[in-house]
Design an enzyme around this catalytic site. Structure first.
Site, PDB file in Angstrom:
ATOM      1  N   CYS A   1      -8.458   1.712   6.511  1.00 11.52           N
ATOM      2  CA  CYS A   1      -7.919   2.381   5.569  1.00 11.52           C
ATOM      3  C   CYS A   1      -8.284   2.017   3.910  1.00 11.52           C
ATOM      4  O   CYS A   1      -8.805   0.704   3.888  1.00 11.52           O
ATOM      5  CB  CYS A   1      -6.211   2.479   5.675  1.00 11.52           C
ATOM      6  SG  CYS A   1      -5.419   0.715   4.931  1.00 11.52           S
TER       7      CYS A   1
ATOM      8  N   CYS B   1       2.367   5.919   8.975  1.00 10.47           N
ATOM      9  CA  CYS B   1       1.491   6.194   7.741  1.00 10.47           C
ATOM     10  C   CYS B   1       0.662   7.225   8.011  1.00 10.47           C
ATOM     11  O   CYS B   1      -0.007   7.408   9.192  1.00 10.47           O
ATOM     12  CB  CYS B   1       0.746   5.025   7.500  1.00 10.47           C
ATOM     13  SG  CYS B   1      -0.543   5.232   6.302  1.00 10.47           S
TER      14      CYS B   1
ATOM     15  N   SER C   1       1.950  -5.434   3.245  1.00  5.91           N
ATOM     16  CA  SER C   1       3.560  -5.250   3.631  1.00  5.91           C
ATOM     17  C   SER C   1       4.027  -6.267   3.016  1.00  5.91           C
ATOM     18  O   SER C   1       5.556  -6.553   3.155  1.00  5.91           O
ATOM     19  CB  SER C   1       3.681  -5.144   5.148  1.00  5.91           C
ATOM     20  OG  SER C   1       2.697  -6.193   5.939  1.00  5.91           O
TER      21      SER C   1
ATOM     22  N   GLU D   1       0.342  -0.473  16.299  1.00  9.32           N
ATOM     23  CA  GLU D   1      -0.503   0.560  15.816  1.00  9.32           C
ATOM     24  C   GLU D   1      -1.520   1.005  17.065  1.00  9.32           C
ATOM     25  O   GLU D   1      -1.668   2.332  17.298  1.00  9.32           O
ATOM     26  CB  GLU D   1      -1.443   0.361  14.681  1.00  9.32           C
ATOM     27  CG  GLU D   1      -2.315   1.765  14.503  1.00  9.32           C
ATOM     28  CD  GLU D   1      -3.257   1.412  13.298  1.00  9.32           C
ATOM     29  OE1 GLU D   1      -2.808   0.552  12.316  1.00  9.32           O
ATOM     30  OE2 GLU D   1      -4.522   1.805  13.158  1.00  9.32           O
TER      31      GLU D   1
ATOM     32  N   SER E   1      -1.593  -7.272  10.559  1.00 10.20           N
ATOM     33  CA  SER E   1      -2.847  -7.659  10.783  1.00 10.20           C
ATOM     34  C   SER E   1      -3.652  -7.741   9.582  1.00 10.20           C
ATOM     35  O   SER E   1      -4.814  -8.496   9.334  1.00 10.20           O
ATOM     36  CB  SER E   1      -3.323  -6.264  11.438  1.00 10.20           C
ATOM     37  OG  SER E   1      -4.720  -6.189  11.744  1.00 10.20           O
TER      38      SER E   1
ATOM     39  N   THR F   1      -6.397   0.790  11.648  1.00  8.07           N
ATOM     40  CA  THR F   1      -6.728   1.091  10.385  1.00  8.07           C
ATOM     41  C   THR F   1      -6.859  -0.337   9.360  1.00  8.07           C
ATOM     42  O   THR F   1      -7.351  -0.515   8.344  1.00  8.07           O
ATOM     43  CB  THR F   1      -5.677   1.619   9.493  1.00  8.07           C
ATOM     44  OG1 THR F   1      -4.311   0.892  10.014  1.00  8.07           O
ATOM     45  CG2 THR F   1      -5.572   2.829  10.264  1.00  8.07           C
TER      46      THR F   1
ATOM     47  N   CYS G   1       0.785  -1.061  -0.097  1.00 10.91           N
ATOM     48  CA  CYS G   1       0.080  -0.080   0.036  1.00 10.91           C
ATOM     49  C   CYS G   1       0.823   1.270   0.074  1.00 10.91           C
ATOM     50  O   CYS G   1       2.125   1.114  -0.087  1.00 10.91           O
ATOM     51  CB  CYS G   1      -0.811  -0.125   1.219  1.00 10.91           C
ATOM     52  SG  CYS G   1       0.350   0.005   2.898  1.00 10.91           S
TER      53      CYS G   1
ATOM     54  N   HIS H   1       5.567  -4.898   8.873  1.00 12.81           N
ATOM     55  CA  HIS H   1       5.205  -6.439   9.191  1.00 12.81           C
ATOM     56  C   HIS H   1       5.582  -7.295   8.306  1.00 12.81           C
ATOM     57  O   HIS H   1       4.762  -7.960   7.705  1.00 12.81           O
ATOM     58  CB  HIS H   1       4.048  -6.663  10.105  1.00 12.81           C
ATOM     59  CG  HIS H   1       4.058  -6.080  11.466  1.00 12.81           C
ATOM     60  ND1 HIS H   1       2.691  -5.722  11.987  1.00 12.81           N
ATOM     61  CD2 HIS H   1       4.891  -5.395  12.138  1.00 12.81           C
ATOM     62  CE1 HIS H   1       3.069  -5.313  13.286  1.00 12.81           C
ATOM     63  NE2 HIS H   1       4.383  -5.144  13.570  1.00 12.81           N
TER      64      HIS H   1
END
Ligand code: SF4
Length: 330
Positions: A199, A101, A271, A131, A228, A169, A17, A46
């Site tokens: 997100c 981010c 990721s 996060e 996640s 997110t 992303c 991650h």
């Protein structure tokens, strides 16, 4: 790998992303501007493959700031940090480049605003995720973390008229909707973002998996066990009735998963680099299977580099190279 697979269906969008691209670019550019070593607090994103590649280039990954020497350049990961970490960096006179981010920063700012206005804040997310730990740190006395609709029943706040919610997110869109509905039912005056803070990348990858899951016998999700958004992709497929497995890379594929499977779906968490997808698809196609992509939405999100990195480059008379050129390297 001997299989009877006839078709590979790739989910699109998948993989990196904008926030992950930016975080990796920040580490690579910081290494170029400052020279190694550059310290990175926690995994920048991650994914072990990404971390190993950056380590080989001179990044030093640490769990906490006390592992970095005074005056070092330290990068905060894409998942964000709590104010206590920023204060420690200030105290130690570390040169910080913040790779949080911007969509995570947005949630931090919402938490700060609600706390300042006297709200109790329900943060929907996983309490052990970096996060959530970072967001919680913005207002630890006001934030309660929950991760399921079942927890709403037991939830108590000082003033049910003054309550807000925020979300991590990278949650499941469907599960989060259920939690928010339960919150709205119990606390009709609750306020929050128009829908949630999940997100665009998380939503798009889940939408692609929903479409592909209907079309395949089994889905392989490339991503790390602590990612996640990758774990959520496995769950989304399973909820649609399609077996799904999380793999780091092609070496994790177990032949027994593919017994009887004709069509195999492949996706990757936000990721996970595309090179790992390419390797997996090449292995799955060894017996002549075709491959096609089901692409549900285009993405064109880009985030600016942090001002502090631009400043460091200016101080050294360096012009930052094009990000797209840097991206070839992982
Ligand atoms: S998954 Fe979403 S919030 Fe996380 S880094 Fe990517 S864009 Fe940002």
């Amino acid at each position: 790998m001997v299989t009877r697979i006839t078709e590979i269906v790739l989910a699109g969008p998948r993989g990196f992303c904008a926030g992950v691209e930016r975080a990796i670019d920040i580490v690579e550019l910081a290494l170029e501007v400052c020279g190694p070593p550059v310290y990175v607090r926690r995994e920048i994103v991650h994914n072990g493959y990404v971390v190993d590649k950056l380590r080989a280039k001179g990044a030093v990954f640490v769990d906490e700031l006390d592992e970095a020497p005074d005056g070092a350049t330290v990068i905060f990961s894409a998942h964000g940090v709590s104010p206590a970490v920023r204060e420690e960096a200030d105290r130690r006179k570390l040169r910080v480049v913040d790779a949080t981010c911007p969509l995570v920063t947005k949630v931090h700012l919402e938490a700060i605003r609600y706390a300042r206005e006297g709200y109790s804040i329900v943060l929907i997310g996983h309490e052990d995720h970096d996060e959530v730990i970072g967001t919680l740190g913005e207002a630890p006395d006001r934030i309660i973390v929950i991760d399921s609709a079942a927890e709403v029943e037991r939830l108590e706040v000082p003033n049910p008229e003054k309550i807000a919610y925020l979300t991590q997110t990278t949650l499941s869109v469907d599960d989060t909707r259920d939690v928010i509905e339960a919150l709205r039912h119990k606390f009709p005056r609750i306020v929050g973002p128009s829908r949630d803070d999940i997100c665009y990348a998380t939503q798009n990858r889940q939408a692609a998996v929903k479409t592909v899951a209907n079309d395949v016998d089994v889905l392989l999700v490339i991503g790390a066990a602590n990612s996640s958004n990758s774990l959520r992709l496995v769950e989304v497929s399973q909820s649609a009735g399609t077996r799904a497995y999380l793999i780091n890379d092609v070496r994790d594929i177990k032949p027994e998963w593919l017994i009887g499977a004709r069509r195999v779906g492949v996706t990757a968490g936000a990721s996970a680099p595309e090179v790992l997808v390419t390797e997996a698809v090449a292995a799955l196609r060894q017996n002549g299977a075709t491959a096609r992509e089901v692409h549900v939405v285009d993405e064109n999100v880009r985030f600016a580099m942090p001002a502090e990195l631009e400043q460091m480059a200016r101080e050294r008379g360096i012009t930052l190279p094009e990000r797209t050129v840097m991206r070839q390297s992982i």
